[in-house]
Write a protein that holds these residues in place. Structure first.
Motif, PDB file in Angstrom:
ATOM      1  N   ASP A  11       6.714  25.383   3.835  1.00  0.00           N
ATOM      2  CA  ASP A  11       7.144  26.174   4.987  1.00  0.00           C
ATOM      3  C   ASP A  11       6.568  25.630   6.299  1.00  0.00           C
ATOM      4  N   VAL A  12       7.335  25.844   7.376  1.00  0.00           N
ATOM      5  CA  VAL A  12       6.912  25.469   8.723  1.00  0.00           C
ATOM      6  C   VAL A  12       6.576  26.736   9.499  1.00  0.00           C
ATOM      7  N   HIS A  13       5.429  26.743  10.179  1.00  0.00           N
ATOM      8  CA  HIS A  13       4.996  27.906  10.953  1.00  0.00           C
ATOM      9  C   HIS A  13       4.455  27.451  12.297  1.00  0.00           C
ATOM     10  N   THR A  14       4.575  28.314  13.304  1.00  0.00           N
ATOM     11  CA  THR A  14       3.899  28.047  14.568  1.00  0.00           C
ATOM     12  C   THR A  14       2.410  28.343  14.395  1.00  0.00           C
ATOM     13  N   PHE A  15       1.616  27.840  15.319  1.00  0.00           N
ATOM     14  CA  PHE A  15       0.174  28.089  15.290  1.00  0.00           C
ATOM     15  C   PHE A  15      -0.080  29.599  15.287  1.00  0.00           C
ATOM     16  N   ARG A  16       0.656  30.332  16.137  1.00  0.00           N
ATOM     17  CA  ARG A  16       0.482  31.785  16.203  1.00  0.00           C
ATOM     18  C   ARG A  16       0.799  32.438  14.849  1.00  0.00           C
ATOM     19  N   GLU A  17       1.867  32.008  14.213  1.00  0.00           N
ATOM     20  CA  GLU A  17       2.247  32.583  12.922  1.00  0.00           C
ATOM     21  C   GLU A  17       1.185  32.314  11.859  1.00  0.00           C
ATOM     22  N   LEU A  18       0.579  31.140  11.920  1.00  0.00           N
ATOM     23  CA  LEU A  18      -0.486  30.824  10.964  1.00  0.00           C
ATOM     24  C   LEU A  18      -1.686  31.734  11.167  1.00  0.00           C
ATOM     25  N   MET A  19      -2.017  31.999  12.423  1.00  0.00           N
ATOM     26  CA  MET A  19      -3.146  32.887  12.710  1.00  0.00           C
ATOM     27  C   MET A  19      -2.832  34.326  12.288  1.00  0.00           C
ATOM     28  N   GLU A  20      -1.588  34.750  12.479  1.00  0.00           N
ATOM     29  CA  GLU A  20      -1.187  36.094  12.052  1.00  0.00           C
ATOM     30  C   GLU A  20      -1.280  36.223  10.532  1.00  0.00           C
ATOM     31  N   ALA A  72       0.826  -1.206   0.000  1.00  0.00           N
ATOM     32  CA  ALA A  72       0.000   0.000   0.000  1.00  0.00           C
ATOM     33  C   ALA A  72       0.860   1.256   0.000  1.00  0.00           C
ATOM     34  N   VAL A  73       0.280   2.341  -0.497  1.00  0.00           N
ATOM     35  CA  VAL A  73       0.879   3.672  -0.384  1.00  0.00           C
ATOM     36  C   VAL A  73       0.148   4.387   0.749  1.00  0.00           C
ATOM     37  N   ILE A  74       0.886   4.758   1.788  1.00  0.00           N
ATOM     38  CA  ILE A  74       0.300   5.444   2.943  1.00  0.00           C
ATOM     39  C   ILE A  74       0.773   6.890   2.953  1.00  0.00           C
ATOM     40  N   LEU A  75      -0.174   7.807   2.985  1.00  0.00           N
ATOM     41  CA  LEU A  75       0.130   9.233   2.970  1.00  0.00           C
ATOM     42  C   LEU A  75      -0.155   9.838   4.342  1.00  0.00           C
ATOM     43  N   ARG A  76       0.828  10.526   4.880  1.00  0.00           N
ATOM     44  CA  ARG A  76       0.677  11.185   6.183  1.00  0.00           C
ATOM     45  C   ARG A  76       0.797  12.696   6.007  1.00  0.00           C
ATOM     46  N   PRO A  77      -0.298  13.394   5.778  1.00  0.00           N
ATOM     47  CA  PRO A  77      -0.201  14.848   5.621  1.00  0.00           C
ATOM     48  C   PRO A  77      -0.201  15.575   6.959  1.00  0.00           C
ATOM     49  N   SER A  78       0.377  16.775   6.969  1.00  0.00           N
ATOM     50  CA  SER A  78       0.212  17.692   8.085  1.00  0.00           C
ATOM     51  C   SER A  78      -1.193  18.294   7.937  1.00  0.00           C
ATOM     52  N   ILE A  79      -1.473  19.412   8.580  1.00  0.00           N
ATOM     53  CA  ILE A  79      -2.786  20.052   8.429  1.00  0.00           C
ATOM     54  C   ILE A  79      -3.018  20.376   6.959  1.00  0.00           C
ATOM     55  N   VAL A  80      -4.166  19.973   6.440  1.00  0.00           N
ATOM     56  CA  VAL A  80      -4.484  20.172   5.028  1.00  0.00           C
ATOM     57  C   VAL A  80      -5.330  21.443   4.880  1.00  0.00           C
ATOM     58  N   PHE A  81      -4.913  22.316   3.969  1.00  0.00           N
ATOM     59  CA  PHE A  81      -5.679  23.545   3.747  1.00  0.00           C
ATOM     60  C   PHE A  81      -6.219  23.593   2.328  1.00  0.00           C
ATOM     61  N   GLY A  82      -7.281  24.353   2.167  1.00  0.00           N
ATOM     62  CA  GLY A  82      -7.934  24.489   0.874  1.00  0.00           C
ATOM     63  C   GLY A  82      -9.312  25.090   1.075  1.00  0.00           C
ATOM     64  N   PRO A  83     -10.045  25.400   0.017  1.00  0.00           N
ATOM     65  CA  PRO A  83     -11.320  26.117   0.124  1.00  0.00           C
ATOM     66  C   PRO A  83     -12.327  25.530   1.111  1.00  0.00           C
ATOM     67  N   GLU A  84     -12.351  24.208   1.258  1.00  0.00           N
ATOM     68  CA  GLU A  84     -13.343  23.581   2.139  1.00  0.00           C
ATOM     69  C   GLU A  84     -12.755  23.188   3.488  1.00  0.00           C
ATOM     70  N   ASP A  85     -11.557  23.658   3.822  1.00  0.00           N
ATOM     71  CA  ASP A  85     -10.906  23.161   5.035  1.00  0.00           C
ATOM     72  C   ASP A  85     -11.651  23.574   6.306  1.00  0.00           C
ATOM     73  N   ALA A  86     -11.395  22.808   7.366  1.00  0.00           N
ATOM     74  CA  ALA A  86     -12.013  23.078   8.663  1.00  0.00           C
ATOM     75  C   ALA A  86     -11.031  23.739   9.615  1.00  0.00           C
ATOM     76  N   PHE A  87      -9.930  24.229   9.085  1.00  0.00           N
ATOM     77  CA  PHE A  87      -8.918  24.878   9.923  1.00  0.00           C
ATOM     78  C   PHE A  87      -8.961  26.390   9.740  1.00  0.00           C
ATOM     79  N   PHE A  88      -8.490  26.888   8.609  1.00  0.00           N
ATOM     80  CA  PHE A  88      -8.467  28.337   8.405  1.00  0.00           C
ATOM     81  C   PHE A  88      -9.881  28.914   8.335  1.00  0.00           C
ATOM     82  N   ASN A  89     -10.801  28.201   7.716  1.00  0.00           N
ATOM     83  CA  ASN A  89     -12.184  28.689   7.660  1.00  0.00           C
ATOM     84  C   ASN A  89     -12.784  28.834   9.053  1.00  0.00           C
ATOM     85  N   ARG A  90     -12.470  27.860   9.912  1.00  0.00           N
ATOM     86  CA  ARG A  90     -13.009  27.893  11.270  1.00  0.00           C
ATOM     87  C   ARG A  90     -12.482  29.087  12.047  1.00  0.00           C
TER      88      ARG A  90
END
Length: 331
Positions: free
Chosen positions: A215-224, A146-164
């Motif tokens: 790129d790698v960012h802290t949670f605070r940097e992502l919110m900024e 099998a091919v196993i994919l381990r993503p970090s937080i996924v972003f895009g138009p329907e995401d539940a992270f930045f939209n939230r």
């Protein structure tokens, strides 16, 4: 006849992008989901009859077998953040993933792609990470190639992270977060879908791939960064882990007492997860091994977060007019 792929969770956030790519590659696509009546939009990804949403319960052997039978490839995009209920961590991310792999092997499927997560570990600190780790074990037990994919937080138009979090900025002058210094490596949903499509078509070598953005960012940097995109000023307040865990316990209790009508905004297990960085491990296989160029946050966030700006779609127009007015005033 064109080849057939079954995508479990194919109407979800990542799954719909995988379905689109497979349809554009000429494959017939079965979109296995819990509510096919709400997934009709996937039909538009191909010609008439090429993409079909079909009811599936991954807790049931016969249901999974029926949708696996005859498929050349299977992609599992099903995941959950629910610790309780029928579709909990164990049922979905452990037993469900294992069942899909077992059925795929028994039905002679050629390629299997499984969407996991960075931090998946049977001995992990959080129940979420543990269930993801057990799911990977089950996948490899029945489908070693099998091919196993381990993503970090996924972003895009329907995401539940930045939209939230962008939506939360409308509620007041402060933006509370847990784990402000925790590091993330957000990855664009289209890039993850490209990797999954490669695996389904046999264009990726078997193994585990950790997927992170450039790129790698802290949670605070992502919110900024998000606040700059949506043109809002908010005070970012970090909630320490101990009180955050207590808050999570109260919210979980509220969800239980209201029978789910008041969903918990954060859980104790999510607080535990936020204590660990969510970045690609040193030496791990990733996008470079797949020949995929990562997409940056800056290239995508403005395309879908504009609706959270005070002036919405007119923000750029008003800024342009203001700049023009300022330049005229200098003469």
């Amino acid at each position: 006849m064109s080849k057939l792929v079954t995508i479990f969770g194919g109407s979800g956030f990542v799954g719909r992008y995988v379905a689109y790519r497979m349809a554009q590659a000429g494959w017939r696509v079965r979109v296995a989901c819990r509510r096919p009546e709400t997934a009709g939009f996937v039909r538009t990804y191909g010609v008439v009859g090429q993409v079909e949403p079909i009811l599936c319960n991954i807790r049931n052997d016969d249901s999974v077998r029926d949708l696996t039978r005859g498929a050349d490839a299977v992609v599992n995009c099903v995941g959950t953040f629910e610790r309780k209920g029928k579709n909990n961590f164990d049922a979905v991310q452990d037993a469900g993933a294992t069942r899909i792999a077992r059925m795929a092997a028994e039905e002679g499927v050629q390629h299997l792609v499984h969407l996991s997560a960075i931090g998946a570990d049977v001995d992990g600190d959080s129940l979420y990470a543990q269930s993801k780790g057990r799911g990977e074990q089950g996948i490899l037990e029945h489908f070693p190639n099998a091919v196993i994919l381990r993503p970090s937080i996924v972003f895009g138009p329907e995401d539940a992270f930045f939209n939230r979090f962008a939506g939360m900025t409308k509620m007041g002058p402060a933006l509370p977060v847990v784990g402000a210094d925790t590091r993330f490596q957000p990855v664009y949903v289209g890039d993850v879908a490209d990797a999954a499509a490669m695996g389904a078509q046999g264009k990726a070598a078997p193994g585990i791939y950790e997927l992170g953005g450039p790129d790698v960012h802290t949670f605070r940097e992502l919110m900024e960064m998000m606040l700059r995109v949506i043109r809002r000023r908010r005070m970012i307040i970090n909630i320490p882990f101990l009180p955050a865990k207590g808050l999570g316990a109260l919210m979980e209790l509220g969800q239980t007492l209201t029978l789910g009508l008041l969903p918990a905004q954060i859980t104790r297990d999510q607080v535990t997860s936020l204590k660990s960085d969510n970045v690609v491990s040193d030496g791990a296989k990733g996008f470079e091994d797949l020949g995929i160029q990562q997409t940056s946050l800056e290239a995508v966030l403005p395309d879908y977060l504009w609706r959270f700006r005070p002036s919405g779609q007119y923000a750029a127009m008003k800024e342009s007019a203001k700049d023009a007015s300022g330049k005229l005033g200098t003469h």
